[in-house]
Design an enzyme around this catalytic site. Sequence first.
Site, PDB file in Angstrom:
ATOM      1  CD  GLU A 242       1.041   4.207  17.563  1.00 15.29           C
ATOM      2  OE1 GLU A 242       1.828   3.285  17.815  1.00 15.29           O
ATOM      3  OE2 GLU A 242       0.668   4.496  16.411  1.00 15.29           O
ATOM      4  CG  ASP A 243       2.875   8.781  17.880  1.00 12.57           C
ATOM      5  OD1 ASP A 243       2.945   7.688  18.478  1.00 12.57           O
ATOM      6  OD2 ASP A 243       3.216   8.936  16.691  1.00 12.57           O
TER       7      ASP A 243
END
Length: 723
Positions: free
Chosen positions: A78-79
């Site tokens: 996600e990051d």
Amino acid sequence: MDTQFLEVLSIIETYIHCPDDLMRIRKAYEVACEKHKDQFRKSGVPYISHPIEVSRILADMKAGPNTIIAGLLHDILEDTPTTLNFLEEEFSKDVAQMVEGVTKINEIKVASLEKAQIENHQKMLLAMSQDIRVILIKIADRLHNLRTMEDMSRAHQIRKGQETLEIYAPIAHKLGMFKLKAELEDRSFRYINPEAFEEITKYIEEIKNKKELLIEDMSKQISGFLENSIPNFAIKGRTKNVYSIYKKTLAQGKKLDEIYDIFALRIILDKIEHCYSVLGTIHAHFVPLPNKIKDYIAVPKDNMYQSLHTTIIVGGGQFFEVQIRTREMDDIAENGIAAHWSYKENSDYSREKEQREIAEKLKWYGDLLKMSETSTEYDDAQEFLDSFKGDILEANVYVYTPKGEVIDLPKGATPLDFAYKIHTDLGHRTIGALVNNKMVTLDYELSTGDVVSIKTSKNSGPSESWLKIVKSTQAKHKIKNYLNKLNHDNLLASGKSELEKDFTVNRVTTPLTDAFVTEHFSKNKINNIDELYIAIGKGLISPKTVLNKILGTTIDKDENLRRQIERTNRIITTNSQTGVFIEGLDNPQIKLANCCYPIPREEIIGYVSKGAGVIVHCKSCMKIKDLPEARFITVLWATNITRKYPVKIKIIAVFHRNNVSDLIAIINSHSFSIGEVKASTNYSNLEEIIKFKLIASSRQELDTLMVNIKKMSTVISVEKDSN
């Protein structure tokens, strides 16, 4: 490696010894450090501190190496620019799938925050059903965020706290993970209601010394009673967590000083037989409260919790709770599924095997698996979430099948909820129920401890009234699906029959085509012949409108008025007790015809009589064919009808001595009131004519009943009676 990770690694090394696994965990840490190296938390600390703490929480659960690795890498997709293929190649497909599962929960981007949360929760539950380790990682992630949320905005703290109390803490409770559940609750409660949190915390501190003295005194007394008869026992105190105390004050309407189980005593033993022996010893020396003795060993809770509970009266008339359990039960009471599921080296592992074992241990998890398999049948994410929360998380009524199996249901559940929880078909075929060997109505409210037996008929089926009886979202969902399918088939057959009748009367032979329907009715969102039949069955389109389109003539004033109302979404109200509306007349004299018994959702027409006002007939009534056409006027059903109407049905059946009783059972299961019953038999051809006068709300409700009556093997025909 920094000190924080080395501390976590030292915990991991107490139960994971395989050099390859430990090397993969170190590698996951190094990859996480590299990928998150330029990222920082709101507090300013390096972001890597978060995945390390998540892995610490998982290690405390004795999670397996792949779960620890996935915890270290849970934010990496996600990051950071990391790909799923990278995770699969560097670690394993199992790790990649877990990280992907956690990521999918977080990746929703929609306009409405509320909608995002609902869909987020649904995705979480679906991911959990595929691999329970995903939710354990997510719970660990949420717990560490709650521990470090001081730098977040007040609104963020409240939102995350409420979400935790609604979803994460109840799931931890259902997994039997009391320590995690208690911390999730108390940290969330502190953000949501700091004043109440402070008040309860202060009260606990104020009474703590006094209660600890009592616990110490009770421990000495009980130890004296047991030391010569029970080997190897341990006694310890327990303090109820803050949020549980708060909930109890609300639920029972009590003040803090009226809650007597804030502190309790736990007696830990080696064997189950010792538990019952100790219970007897305690009751021999102290007066127990009879309604406060609970045996969760014989009947465990649905989160695997087992213990004996008793509340006794001690010096000064104080109430004191004692819990008695084995060491294994105590471990499960504290750590839940993690105690059963903790990693064991050199064991035969597979995700599928693990899921099966958990479903066997946790019955509600098996229910979630079934829900997930049919998730696409739910109307939306909200219905799915409501079903999980209401039917699984909040289920707190425990009843028994005749074979002794425990079935958990939501508060207020009825025998119908019970039947649908057992099996969909059992619910559909229900006509009655026995509770504790006594016949009860289908809307009877079940209580914990009831033994329930369901009576069925293959000729039965749900009715709309059942939606008001059941309390569980899952039962409502199953009934709606049945009725939608039934209504679809009924409306299609009814609409087709009506149109074909008008075609025959008007000698129209032009065949209908989908192209014709689309051309003339697409603005009504009708694009094929079946959709047209259904619209006619619902009364949204009249057969005359279709004929006018084919013949090129104009539609009648009935249809004009109906269309005008549909276009404006107009609510039609009437002062008439009949529920019938006449355009332009405020208080007309209206009477429903006794020959055809019109009921809502049937097409009707008004006849202006010479002395009795307007007589309302069904348009299909045979008697109106001989009346002068000039006296007919347009009438419509109002939209605010709450009353019910008399109606008659006629059944022709092959003679059987149980016909009438079977029919009454079916009618009762659909919650119709029966006004009268008449039966006559033609012995020459062994046919029976049975007529019922019923009270109905709508034609749709009546059609549902008649379809289920037709399922009786002896029934030849059933129709609305116009005589």
